[in-house]
Design a protein around this motif. Structure first.
Motif, PDB file in Angstrom:
ATOM      1  N   PRO A  50     -17.165 -10.535   2.378  1.00  0.00           N
ATOM      2  CA  PRO A  50     -17.810 -10.003   3.580  1.00  0.00           C
ATOM      3  C   PRO A  50     -17.362 -10.751   4.829  1.00  0.00           C
ATOM      4  O   PRO A  50     -17.337 -11.988   4.853  1.00  0.00           O
ATOM      5  CB  PRO A  50     -19.301 -10.221   3.300  1.00  0.00           C
ATOM      6  CG  PRO A  50     -19.412 -10.210   1.810  1.00  0.00           C
ATOM      7  CD  PRO A  50     -18.152 -10.879   1.329  1.00  0.00           C
ATOM      8  N   TYR A  51     -17.022  -9.991   5.851  1.00  0.00           N
ATOM      9  CA  TYR A  51     -16.504 -10.563   7.090  1.00  0.00           C
ATOM     10  C   TYR A  51     -17.555 -10.490   8.195  1.00  0.00           C
ATOM     11  O   TYR A  51     -17.921 -11.510   8.798  1.00  0.00           O
ATOM     12  CB  TYR A  51     -15.233  -9.805   7.471  1.00  0.00           C
ATOM     13  CG  TYR A  51     -14.550 -10.247   8.739  1.00  0.00           C
ATOM     14  CD1 TYR A  51     -14.741 -11.526   9.260  1.00  0.00           C
ATOM     15  CD2 TYR A  51     -13.672  -9.396   9.402  1.00  0.00           C
ATOM     16  CE1 TYR A  51     -14.094 -11.918  10.427  1.00  0.00           C
ATOM     17  CE2 TYR A  51     -13.021  -9.783  10.554  1.00  0.00           C
ATOM     18  CZ  TYR A  51     -13.239 -11.042  11.073  1.00  0.00           C
ATOM     19  OH  TYR A  51     -12.599 -11.415  12.217  1.00  0.00           O
TER      20      TYR A  51
ATOM     21  N   THR B 228     -13.230  -0.758   0.351  1.00  0.00           N
ATOM     22  CA  THR B 228     -12.728  -1.869  -0.462  1.00  0.00           C
ATOM     23  C   THR B 228     -12.598  -1.485  -1.927  1.00  0.00           C
ATOM     24  O   THR B 228     -11.591  -1.794  -2.584  1.00  0.00           O
ATOM     25  CB  THR B 228     -13.648  -3.091  -0.321  1.00  0.00           C
ATOM     26  OG1 THR B 228     -13.792  -3.429   1.057  1.00  0.00           O
ATOM     27  CG2 THR B 228     -13.073  -4.287  -1.059  1.00  0.00           C
TER      28      THR B 228
ATOM     29  N   SER C 297     -20.046  -4.500  -1.479  1.00  0.00           N
ATOM     30  CA  SER C 297     -18.828  -3.723  -1.265  1.00  0.00           C
ATOM     31  C   SER C 297     -17.573  -4.397  -1.792  1.00  0.00           C
ATOM     32  O   SER C 297     -16.615  -3.721  -2.168  1.00  0.00           O
ATOM     33  CB  SER C 297     -18.652  -3.424   0.228  1.00  0.00           C
ATOM     34  OG  SER C 297     -18.377  -4.609   0.947  1.00  0.00           O
ATOM     35  N   GLY C 298     -17.527  -5.700  -1.826  1.00  0.00           N
ATOM     36  CA  GLY C 298     -16.307  -6.392  -2.221  1.00  0.00           C
ATOM     37  C   GLY C 298     -16.148  -6.583  -3.707  1.00  0.00           C
ATOM     38  O   GLY C 298     -15.158  -7.165  -4.155  1.00  0.00           O
ATOM     39  N   GLU C 299     -17.100  -6.083  -4.496  1.00  0.00           N
ATOM     40  CA  GLU C 299     -17.049  -6.276  -5.943  1.00  0.00           C
ATOM     41  C   GLU C 299     -16.931  -4.939  -6.654  1.00  0.00           C
ATOM     42  O   GLU C 299     -17.623  -3.985  -6.329  1.00  0.00           O
ATOM     43  CB  GLU C 299     -18.310  -7.007  -6.415  1.00  0.00           C
ATOM     44  CG  GLU C 299     -18.298  -7.384  -7.880  1.00  0.00           C
ATOM     45  CD  GLU C 299     -19.499  -8.222  -8.261  1.00  0.00           C
ATOM     46  OE1 GLU C 299     -19.472  -9.451  -8.041  1.00  0.00           O
ATOM     47  OE2 GLU C 299     -20.487  -7.637  -8.757  1.00  0.00           O
TER      48      GLU C 299
ATOM     49  N   ASN D 132     -15.652  -1.822   4.849  1.00  0.00           N
ATOM     50  CA  ASN D 132     -16.196  -2.133   3.525  1.00  0.00           C
ATOM     51  C   ASN D 132     -16.503  -0.923   2.654  1.00  0.00           C
ATOM     52  O   ASN D 132     -16.677  -1.072   1.444  1.00  0.00           O
ATOM     53  CB  ASN D 132     -17.400  -3.072   3.616  1.00  0.00           C
ATOM     54  CG  ASN D 132     -18.525  -2.541   4.474  1.00  0.00           C
ATOM     55  OD1 ASN D 132     -18.505  -1.414   4.963  1.00  0.00           O
ATOM     56  ND2 ASN D 132     -19.542  -3.383   4.685  1.00  0.00           N
TER      57      ASN D 132
ATOM     58  N   ALA E  96      -9.612  -9.282   2.503  1.00  0.00           N
ATOM     59  CA  ALA E  96      -9.068  -9.291   1.150  1.00  0.00           C
ATOM     60  C   ALA E  96      -7.646  -9.819   1.155  1.00  0.00           C
ATOM     61  O   ALA E  96      -6.970  -9.856   2.195  1.00  0.00           O
ATOM     62  CB  ALA E  96      -9.109  -7.883   0.556  1.00  0.00           C
TER      63      ALA E  96
ATOM     64  N   ASP F 275     -14.669  -6.062   5.131  1.00  0.00           N
ATOM     65  CA  ASP F 275     -14.335  -7.135   4.196  1.00  0.00           C
ATOM     66  C   ASP F 275     -12.966  -7.685   4.552  1.00  0.00           C
ATOM     67  O   ASP F 275     -12.155  -7.002   5.201  1.00  0.00           O
ATOM     68  CB  ASP F 275     -14.282  -6.600   2.759  1.00  0.00           C
ATOM     69  CG  ASP F 275     -15.639  -6.186   2.230  1.00  0.00           C
ATOM     70  OD1 ASP F 275     -16.642  -6.802   2.622  1.00  0.00           O
ATOM     71  OD2 ASP F 275     -15.690  -5.233   1.417  1.00  0.00           O
TER      72      ASP F 275
ATOM     73  N   ARG G  45     -14.607  -9.627  -8.057  1.00  0.00           N
ATOM     74  CA  ARG G  45     -14.639  -9.623  -6.598  1.00  0.00           C
ATOM     75  C   ARG G  45     -13.230  -9.542  -6.028  1.00  0.00           C
ATOM     76  O   ARG G  45     -12.335 -10.296  -6.424  1.00  0.00           O
ATOM     77  CB  ARG G  45     -15.355 -10.858  -6.039  1.00  0.00           C
ATOM     78  CG  ARG G  45     -15.391 -10.851  -4.507  1.00  0.00           C
ATOM     79  CD  ARG G  45     -16.593 -11.537  -3.963  1.00  0.00           C
ATOM     80  NE  ARG G  45     -17.850 -10.927  -4.334  1.00  0.00           N
ATOM     81  CZ  ARG G  45     -18.455  -9.937  -3.674  1.00  0.00           C
ATOM     82  NH1 ARG G  45     -17.884  -9.410  -2.606  1.00  0.00           N
ATOM     83  NH2 ARG G  45     -19.618  -9.485  -4.069  1.00  0.00           N
ATOM     84  N   TYR G  46     -13.085  -8.605  -5.071  1.00  0.00           N
ATOM     85  CA  TYR G  46     -11.810  -8.396  -4.391  1.00  0.00           C
ATOM     86  C   TYR G  46     -11.917  -8.596  -2.880  1.00  0.00           C
ATOM     87  O   TYR G  46     -10.915  -8.868  -2.234  1.00  0.00           O
ATOM     88  CB  TYR G  46     -11.310  -6.971  -4.653  1.00  0.00           C
ATOM     89  CG  TYR G  46     -11.024  -6.688  -6.108  1.00  0.00           C
ATOM     90  CD1 TYR G  46      -9.785  -6.994  -6.662  1.00  0.00           C
ATOM     91  CD2 TYR G  46     -11.997  -6.128  -6.925  1.00  0.00           C
ATOM     92  CE1 TYR G  46      -9.517  -6.733  -7.995  1.00  0.00           C
ATOM     93  CE2 TYR G  46     -11.743  -5.853  -8.260  1.00  0.00           C
ATOM     94  CZ  TYR G  46     -10.503  -6.168  -8.791  1.00  0.00           C
ATOM     95  OH  TYR G  46     -10.244  -5.912 -10.117  1.00  0.00           O
ATOM     96  N   GLY G  47     -13.094  -8.418  -2.304  1.00  0.00           N
ATOM     97  CA  GLY G  47     -13.269  -8.559  -0.867  1.00  0.00           C
ATOM     98  C   GLY G  47     -14.372  -9.538  -0.538  1.00  0.00           C
ATOM     99  O   GLY G  47     -15.363  -9.657  -1.269  1.00  0.00           O
TER     100      GLY G  47
END
Length: 421
Positions: free
Chosen positions: A142-143, A102, A131-133, A99, A312, A310, A138-140
């Protein structure tokens, strides 16, 4: 435990992504009759096969004519491999990304936009969300993640007649009591803390109201030299000066070994470390206790850094809708609960904490993760990490090479310059 230790590599892997442009958009309407192949790249050690099988089984109930091909990748060299592969027509459709990277892939135009509402991102753990934004998009998703908690030796606490501290002031009192009780051992560390351990240091900054850097109007400013940040580092320096025999120029990779010497009362370490220390055959099995790093106010915890991964969708994927449907399953509460149970990681949402059952170590890690933060979300953050500016700052502070004010001023300037490149 092997899975957890393998996952920890994700948080320390060397960073180095070369940006390149994105390609044409992909995707199309999907239905139960849709045929094709969905290529998924997941990282080694991130999940047991049983979790992947469960996701694919659910996915194929809805899309029986789609062949899901999951390829397990190694962390070593993955940045360059992803950069190349995501920018080709043979791109994987779904990718797992550490993350901290990302934003960099998103800025390079390699990731597709996703709708956070489709995944309930707002209900996920706070330290995983940022982290995903990037720039409001938003691109990722959270995993999973991992946090750090305080590990202690129960027998040492009992011998010093102390309880688990509920504030940073009580933490220092506990460290003093431990050090006093072991005054005859010159190697003893009541609070073991190696000098380069920035993951363990940033909670002290955040608890005091400081930040690593702040963004305004598209410009970043390093803020470790703020009054609040300096105060948090002063609290940590006091603990290191008085209660740690760890190498002030060393890192955290030797923490577990140091603990097993018997010369450590408390230390901050990864969520998987207590299980490693407590396993059958370990020197202190049955003598391991944990607690979340307390905050300045009694009964609170300090915000912890939440590293992880993340998921994606590739910008060049021709199967973006199918990829999104697969992502929904992998990141929902049901699969996340299974991932927590069988993989031993921290899931992306509180609803999945039940997967940790009655494991006291993981329950404490779960609690810590509810008050969590992330590093500055910038495409250039990876360059800050790879430059070792945070580690160098801490070493200078702990060794007395520079005052807190001077060391943080230098680090803040370097962070500003790097993030604004």
């Amino acid at each position: 435990m092997k899975l957890r230790k393998g996952l920890a590599v994700a948080f320390t892997v060397a960073l180095g992504l070369t940006a390149c442009g994105g390609g044409d958009d992909g995707g199309g309407e999907v239905s139960a009759d849709t045929e094709g192949t969905l290529k998924v790249w997941l990282m080694d050690g991130s999940q047991p096969d049983s979790v992947v099988d469960a996701v694919n089984a659910q996915f194929n109930e809805a899309y029986p004519n789609v062949d899901v091909q999951v390829e397990i990748q190694q962390w070593g060299g993955i940045q360059d491999k992803l950069t190349t592969s995501l920018n080709t027509d043979s791109t994987p459709d779904v990718v797992e990304i550490g993350n901290s990277l990302t934003a960099k892939y998103a800025d390079a135009g390699l990731l597709a936009e996703v709708d956070p509402g489709d995944f309930g991102v707002d209900g996920m753990l706070p330290g995983l969300q940022p982290s995903g934004e990037l720039d409001g998009t938003r691109y990722g998703i959270p995993y999973y993640g991992g946090v750090r908690i305080v590990v202690y030796k129960k027998s040492d606490f009992a011998n010093a007649n102390i309880e688990v501290p509920t504030s940073l002031a009580e933490l220092e009192e506990a460290a003093n009591a431990l050090q006093t009780a072991n005054a005859g051992n010159a190697k003893y560390s009541a609070f073991y803390f190696p000098g380069k351990y920035w993951y363990g240091a940033v909670p002290f900054v955040w608890d005091a109201g400081g930040e690593i850097a702040e963004e305004s109007g598209g410009e970043w400013t390093g803020t470790l030299d703020s009054q609040e940040s300096q105060a948090g580092l002063a609290t940590l320096k006091n603990l290191v000066d008085n209660y740690s025999q760890a190498d002030k120029a060393g890192d955290e990779t030797k923490n577990v070994d140091a603990f097993n010497t018997g010369n450590v009362g408390m230390m901050i370490d990864s969520w998987w470390a207590p299980g490693e220390l407590d396993k059958e055959g370990s020197p202190y099995a049955g003598d391991i206790g944990v607690f979340a790093l307390p905050g300045s106010e009694a009964g609170t915890t300090s915000p912890v850094f939440f590293g992880g991964s993340d998921l994606a969708v590739s910008f060049k994927s021709k199967n973006q809708e199918l990829a999104t449907e697969w992502l929904k399953i992998m990141t929902d509460a049901e699969i996340q609960t299974q991932l927590a149970s069988e993989g031993g990681v921290i899931p992306n949402q509180e609803a999945a904490f039940s997967g940790h059952g009655d494991d006291p170590f993981l329950q404490v890690a779960d609690d810590a993760s509810t008050n969590s933060r992330f590093t500055p979300v910038s495409p250039n953050w990876a360059n800050v990490e790879s430059s070792s500016v945070l580690q160098d700052m801490l070493v200078k502070i702990f060794t007395g090479q520079a005052s807190i004010a001077d060391a943080t001023a230098e680090a803040s300037q370097e962070i500003s310059d790097t993030l604004n490149q």
